[in-house]
Design an enzyme around this catalytic site. Structure first.
Site, PDB file in Angstrom:
ATOM      1  N   HIS A 173      41.596  40.974  59.850  1.00 13.24           N
ATOM      2  CA  HIS A 173      43.062  41.066  59.767  1.00 13.24           C
ATOM      3  C   HIS A 173      43.518  42.482  59.422  1.00 13.24           C
ATOM      4  O   HIS A 173      42.941  43.140  58.571  1.00 13.24           O
ATOM      5  CB  HIS A 173      43.588  40.101  58.698  1.00 13.24           C
ATOM      6  CG  HIS A 173      43.507  38.660  59.122  1.00 13.24           C
ATOM      7  ND1 HIS A 173      43.966  37.640  58.334  1.00 13.24           N
ATOM      8  CD2 HIS A 173      43.035  38.085  60.250  1.00 13.24           C
ATOM      9  CE1 HIS A 173      43.781  36.481  58.974  1.00 13.24           C
ATOM     10  NE2 HIS A 173      43.202  36.723  60.127  1.00 13.24           N
TER      11      HIS A 173
ATOM     12  N   TYR B 165      51.674  35.199  51.851  1.00 14.84           N
ATOM     13  CA  TYR B 165      51.902  35.008  50.415  1.00 14.84           C
ATOM     14  C   TYR B 165      53.391  34.726  50.259  1.00 14.84           C
ATOM     15  O   TYR B 165      54.213  35.616  50.484  1.00 14.84           O
ATOM     16  CB  TYR B 165      51.512  36.273  49.632  1.00 14.84           C
ATOM     17  CG  TYR B 165      50.022  36.495  49.541  1.00 14.84           C
ATOM     18  CD1 TYR B 165      49.298  37.012  50.617  1.00 14.84           C
ATOM     19  CD2 TYR B 165      49.313  36.190  48.381  1.00 14.84           C
ATOM     20  CE1 TYR B 165      47.921  37.217  50.544  1.00 14.84           C
ATOM     21  CE2 TYR B 165      47.937  36.384  48.292  1.00 14.84           C
ATOM     22  CZ  TYR B 165      47.249  36.900  49.371  1.00 14.84           C
ATOM     23  OH  TYR B 165      45.893  37.086  49.277  1.00 14.84           O
TER      24      TYR B 165
ATOM     25  N   PRO C  98      42.975  34.294  41.551  1.00 13.10           N
ATOM     26  CA  PRO C  98      42.606  34.483  42.964  1.00 13.10           C
ATOM     27  C   PRO C  98      43.666  35.172  43.822  1.00 13.10           C
ATOM     28  O   PRO C  98      43.396  35.491  44.978  1.00 13.10           O
ATOM     29  CB  PRO C  98      42.358  33.055  43.467  1.00 13.10           C
ATOM     30  CG  PRO C  98      43.058  32.163  42.507  1.00 13.10           C
ATOM     31  CD  PRO C  98      43.099  32.870  41.199  1.00 13.10           C
TER      32      PRO C  98
ATOM     33  N   LYS D  52      39.853  38.996  44.806  1.00 12.85           N
ATOM     34  CA  LYS D  52      38.909  40.028  44.365  1.00 12.85           C
ATOM     35  C   LYS D  52      37.578  39.504  43.803  1.00 12.85           C
ATOM     36  O   LYS D  52      36.612  40.265  43.691  1.00 12.85           O
ATOM     37  CB  LYS D  52      39.564  40.899  43.271  1.00 12.85           C
ATOM     38  CG  LYS D  52      40.693  41.775  43.775  1.00 12.85           C
ATOM     39  CD  LYS D  52      40.170  43.017  44.441  1.00 12.85           C
ATOM     40  CE  LYS D  52      41.198  43.733  45.280  1.00 12.85           C
ATOM     41  NZ  LYS D  52      41.147  43.437  46.708  1.00 12.85           N
TER      42      LYS D  52
ATOM     43  N   TYR E 265      44.326  45.988  48.003  1.00 13.04           N
ATOM     44  CA  TYR E 265      43.958  44.730  48.658  1.00 13.04           C
ATOM     45  C   TYR E 265      42.713  44.899  49.536  1.00 13.04           C
ATOM     46  O   TYR E 265      41.826  44.045  49.525  1.00 13.04           O
ATOM     47  CB  TYR E 265      45.144  44.225  49.491  1.00 13.04           C
ATOM     48  CG  TYR E 265      45.031  42.770  49.892  1.00 13.04           C
ATOM     49  CD1 TYR E 265      45.688  41.775  49.169  1.00 13.04           C
ATOM     50  CD2 TYR E 265      44.283  42.375  51.000  1.00 13.04           C
ATOM     51  CE1 TYR E 265      45.600  40.440  49.527  1.00 13.04           C
ATOM     52  CE2 TYR E 265      44.183  41.046  51.373  1.00 13.04           C
ATOM     53  CZ  TYR E 265      44.847  40.083  50.634  1.00 13.04           C
ATOM     54  OH  TYR E 265      44.751  38.758  51.010  1.00 13.04           O
TER      55      TYR E 265
HETATM   56  P1  RFL Z   1      29.356  31.791  41.139  1.00  9.53           P
HETATM   57  O1  RFL Z   1      29.770  31.740  42.570  1.00  9.53           O
HETATM   58  O2  RFL Z   1      30.022  30.886  40.179  1.00  9.53           O
HETATM   59  O3  RFL Z   1      27.789  31.550  41.116  1.00  9.53           O
HETATM   60  C1  RFL Z   1      27.081  31.313  39.913  1.00  9.53           C
HETATM   61  C2  RFL Z   1      25.846  30.518  40.232  1.00  9.53           C
HETATM   62  O4  RFL Z   1      25.124  30.303  39.028  1.00  9.53           O
HETATM   63  C3  RFL Z   1      24.716  28.943  38.956  1.00  9.53           C
HETATM   64  N1  RFL Z   1      24.529  28.586  37.529  1.00  9.53           N
HETATM   65  C4  RFL Z   1      23.316  28.478  36.951  1.00  9.53           C
HETATM   66  N2  RFL Z   1      22.078  28.658  37.424  1.00  9.53           N
HETATM   67  C5  RFL Z   1      21.055  28.461  36.583  1.00  9.53           C
HETATM   68  N3  RFL Z   1      21.210  28.113  35.272  1.00  9.53           N
HETATM   69  C6  RFL Z   1      22.440  27.929  34.763  1.00  9.53           C
HETATM   70  N4  RFL Z   1      22.589  27.570  33.488  1.00  9.53           N
HETATM   71  C7  RFL Z   1      23.573  28.113  35.612  1.00  9.53           C
HETATM   72  N5  RFL Z   1      24.902  28.015  35.423  1.00  9.53           N
HETATM   73  C8  RFL Z   1      25.468  28.300  36.606  1.00  9.53           C
HETATM   74  C9  RFL Z   1      25.834  28.191  39.648  1.00  9.53           C
HETATM   75  O5  RFL Z   1      25.404  26.901  40.100  1.00  9.53           O
HETATM   76  C10 RFL Z   1      26.168  29.140  40.798  1.00  9.53           C
HETATM   77  O6  RFL Z   1      25.377  28.887  41.934  1.00  9.53           O
HETATM   78  O7  RFL Z   1      29.514  33.276  40.527  1.00  9.53           O
HETATM   79  P2  RFL Z   1      29.298  34.721  41.231  1.00  9.53           P
HETATM   80  O8  RFL Z   1      28.012  34.767  41.965  1.00  9.53           O
HETATM   81  O9  RFL Z   1      29.571  35.685  40.174  1.00  9.53           O
HETATM   82  O10 RFL Z   1      30.434  34.789  42.354  1.00  9.53           O
HETATM   83  C11 RFL Z   1      31.798  34.846  42.009  1.00  9.53           C
HETATM   84  C12 RFL Z   1      32.674  34.177  43.074  1.00  9.53           C
HETATM   85  O11 RFL Z   1      32.161  32.882  43.337  1.00  9.53           O
HETATM   86  C13 RFL Z   1      34.147  34.080  42.652  1.00  9.53           C
HETATM   87  O12 RFL Z   1      34.533  35.253  41.971  1.00  9.53           O
HETATM   88  C14 RFL Z   1      35.092  33.873  43.851  1.00  9.53           C
HETATM   89  O13 RFL Z   1      34.892  32.627  44.462  1.00  9.53           O
HETATM   90  C15 RFL Z   1      36.562  34.000  43.421  1.00  9.53           C
HETATM   91  N6  RFL Z   1      37.519  33.731  44.508  1.00  9.53           N
HETATM   92  C16 RFL Z   1      37.772  34.672  45.497  1.00  9.53           C
HETATM   93  N7  RFL Z   1      37.094  35.840  45.529  1.00  9.53           N
HETATM   94  C17 RFL Z   1      37.282  36.750  46.542  1.00  9.53           C
HETATM   95  O14 RFL Z   1      36.644  37.811  46.541  1.00  9.53           O
HETATM   96  N8  RFL Z   1      38.157  36.493  47.600  1.00  9.53           N
HETATM   97  C18 RFL Z   1      38.885  35.322  47.639  1.00  9.53           C
HETATM   98  O15 RFL Z   1      39.611  35.106  48.619  1.00  9.53           O
HETATM   99  C19 RFL Z   1      38.730  34.382  46.547  1.00  9.53           C
HETATM  100  N9  RFL Z   1      39.404  33.219  46.554  1.00  9.53           N
HETATM  101  C20 RFL Z   1      38.199  32.505  44.546  1.00  9.53           C
HETATM  102  C21 RFL Z   1      39.156  32.284  45.579  1.00  9.53           C
HETATM  103  C22 RFL Z   1      37.952  31.505  43.599  1.00  9.53           C
HETATM  104  C23 RFL Z   1      38.658  30.314  43.660  1.00  9.53           C
HETATM  105  N10 RFL Z   1      38.380  29.328  42.693  1.00  9.53           N
HETATM  106  C24 RFL Z   1      37.901  28.052  43.064  1.00  9.53           C
HETATM  107  C25 RFL Z   1      38.314  29.693  41.298  1.00  9.53           C
HETATM  108  C26 RFL Z   1      39.858  31.099  45.645  1.00  9.53           C
HETATM  109  C27 RFL Z   1      39.644  30.120  44.667  1.00  9.53           C
HETATM  110  C28 RFL Z   1      40.484  28.867  44.744  1.00  9.53           C
HETATM  111  C1  PHB Z   2      41.281  31.891  50.548  1.00 10.34           C
HETATM  112  O1  PHB Z   2      41.271  31.955  51.803  1.00 10.34           O
HETATM  113  O2  PHB Z   2      40.700  30.980  49.951  1.00 10.34           O
HETATM  114  C2  PHB Z   2      42.042  32.910  49.785  1.00 10.34           C
HETATM  115  C3  PHB Z   2      42.573  34.006  50.432  1.00 10.34           C
HETATM  116  C4  PHB Z   2      43.296  34.950  49.706  1.00 10.34           C
HETATM  117  C5  PHB Z   2      43.464  34.780  48.353  1.00 10.34           C
HETATM  118  C6  PHB Z   2      42.910  33.697  47.696  1.00 10.34           C
HETATM  119  C7  PHB Z   2      42.195  32.750  48.408  1.00 10.34           C
HETATM  120  O3  PHB Z   2      44.200  35.690  47.654  1.00 10.34           O
END
Ligand code: RFL
Ligand code: PHB
Length: 388
Positions: free
Chosen positions: A72, A200, A290, A294, A382
């Protein structure tokens, strides 16, 4: 079991760290609490900053992303019944990639296995020891047996609810935290996207985000109560609310809802991100709301900094980069915190705010949409600030 780097967690942070270490010729073992199927199905982030997409391609895990992702040029801001395009490519010469986090996770797992690297899924009772000294250990149960990994360093990549951060002695680490008085109700649905890029939307009833995963799969979010009860939200009501919050600018096509979640909103930073030979990376060290997209990108950035510091140590026994790990990461983390907080404040309704605040908020949206200087600042953050 002996390896150079023991990694707890097979999310984006742990998998990227292991991948980059492998490329530097450094061995690692990942200990993961969940199953492979669970890790590959967990639907979360969807947006990859340009440098991170480039890194995935350059390090040999970007082939499927290049084929299947959507690139995008910008985003739309929606307020006062109109859409305003912010063109990142025109403003700062960079783009963003739309590709689900679980797809990146799948690609990194496939690559790791092809490279002969180890991931131990379904581990229980994981604990970390000895990182104050020279001989860290990870203990766990796997396949019904107690096991132990001896290593030189531990990568604490186990997310916000993991065991690594709480294992650091109280007082050795400081927390900075902010909670938000709302959450996001998110759906994944089979329907064509409502626009060619993300929207947004600021609306008097609350924020809404229109994202996507593919030309046939959408990811939409509604600002809701932090403890919103999903039972009060049948599909029809969600679609109606999404349509309302677009203020007549577009009408989203409806389709079967495949998943519904309520996500919490939090800003959190642990400082420093290191204690002895335990290095925290990704969500275990910091959480951003979120709105700025980031979280996963910060997890990749930490993995990159840490893999380089560890590689420098094995090459020349230099601890300079390891000692600088936390400070290097935190510079980026705090800028991402600032941006995520700013984006969150820009487009959400905060219950304590007055009519004055609403007017100020609309003026800020108008300013961002119509001033090149303001739009450029949004764009620069961004698409991802430059990496060191
Ligand atoms: P994770 O993905 O939580 O992975 C951690 C892993 O550790 C395991 N674990 C264990 N393993 C062994 N022993 C234990 N005691 C353990 N405890 C936990 C877990 O099972 C898991 O596999 O952390 P990591 O690797 O630091 O990654 C971070 C990202 O997942 C997170 O920051 C993003 O998903 C946030 N996020 C977004 N980030 C972006 O860059 N772009 C986005 O568009 C974006 N959208 C989002 C998001 C997060 C969201 N939620 C659900 C909070 C949208 C949403 C709705
Ligand atoms: C997503 O596609 O899940 C998403 C995209 C942008 C955001 C947060 C989540 O800022």
């Amino acid at each position: 079991m002996r390896t150079q780097v023991g990694i707890v967690g097979a999310g984006p942070a742990g998998l990227m760290l292991a991948h980059l270490l492998q490329r530097a010729g450094i061995s690692s073992v990942i200990v993961e609490a969940k199953s492979r199927a669970y890790c590959e199905a967990r639907i979360r982030a969807g947006l990859i900053e340009q440098w991170a997409a480039d890194m995935l391609v350059e390090t040999g895990v970007g082939a499927r992303m290049k084929r299947e992702s959507m690139v995008h040029d910008g985003i739309y801001l929606c307020f006062d019944g109109a859409l305003h395009h912010i063109n990142f490519h025109k403003l700062v010469g960079k783009r963003v990639t739309i590709y689900g986090q679980q797809e990146v996770v799948k690609d990194l797992i496939v690559k790791r296995i092809a490279d002969g690297g180890q991931i131990l899924f379904d581990c229980t009772d994981v604990s970390v020891h000895g990182f104050d000294g020279q001989a860290p250990k990870i203990r766990f149960r796997h396949a019904g047996k107690e096991d132990e990994i001896d290593c030189d360093f531990i990568g604490g990549c186990d997310g916000f609810h993991g065991v690594c951060r709480p294992s650091i002695p109280a007082g050795a680490i400081k927390f900075y935290e902010r909670e938000y008085p709302f959450g996001w109700l998110g759906i994944l649905a089979e329907a064509p996207p409502v626009a060619d890029e993300l929207i947004y939307a600021y609306h008097p009833r609350g924020f809404a985000l229109f994202s996507m995963r593919s030309p046939t799969l959408v990811r939409y979010y509604l600002q809701c109560a932090p403890d919103e009860d999903l039972n009060l939200w049948p599909d029809q009501k969600i679609w109606d609310e999404l349509e309302t919050r677009l203020g007549g600018t577009r009408v989203p096509k409806r389709g079967p809802v495949l998943e519904k979640i309520v996500a919490q909103m939090r800003s959190f930073v642990a400082e420093p991100m290191q204690h002895g030979r335990l290095f925290l990376a990704g969500d275990s060290a910091h959480i951003v709301p979120p709105t700025g997209a980031k979280g996963m990108n910060l997890a990749f950035a930490d993995g990159r900094v840490l893999s380089r510091a560890i590689a420098a140590f094995y090459k020349s026994r230099s601890i300079e980069l390891l000692d600088a790990y936390s400070a290097t990461c935190l510079r980026r983390v705090w800028k991402a915190q600032r941006f995520s907080w700013w984006m969150t404040r820009l487009v959400h309704l905060f219950p304590e705010e007055t009519p004055f605040d609403r007017r100020r908020q609309l003026a800020e949206l108008d300013y961002v949409a119509n001033s090149e200087a303001a739009a450029k600042s949004l764009a620069e953050n961004y698409v991802g600030l430059p990496i060191e």
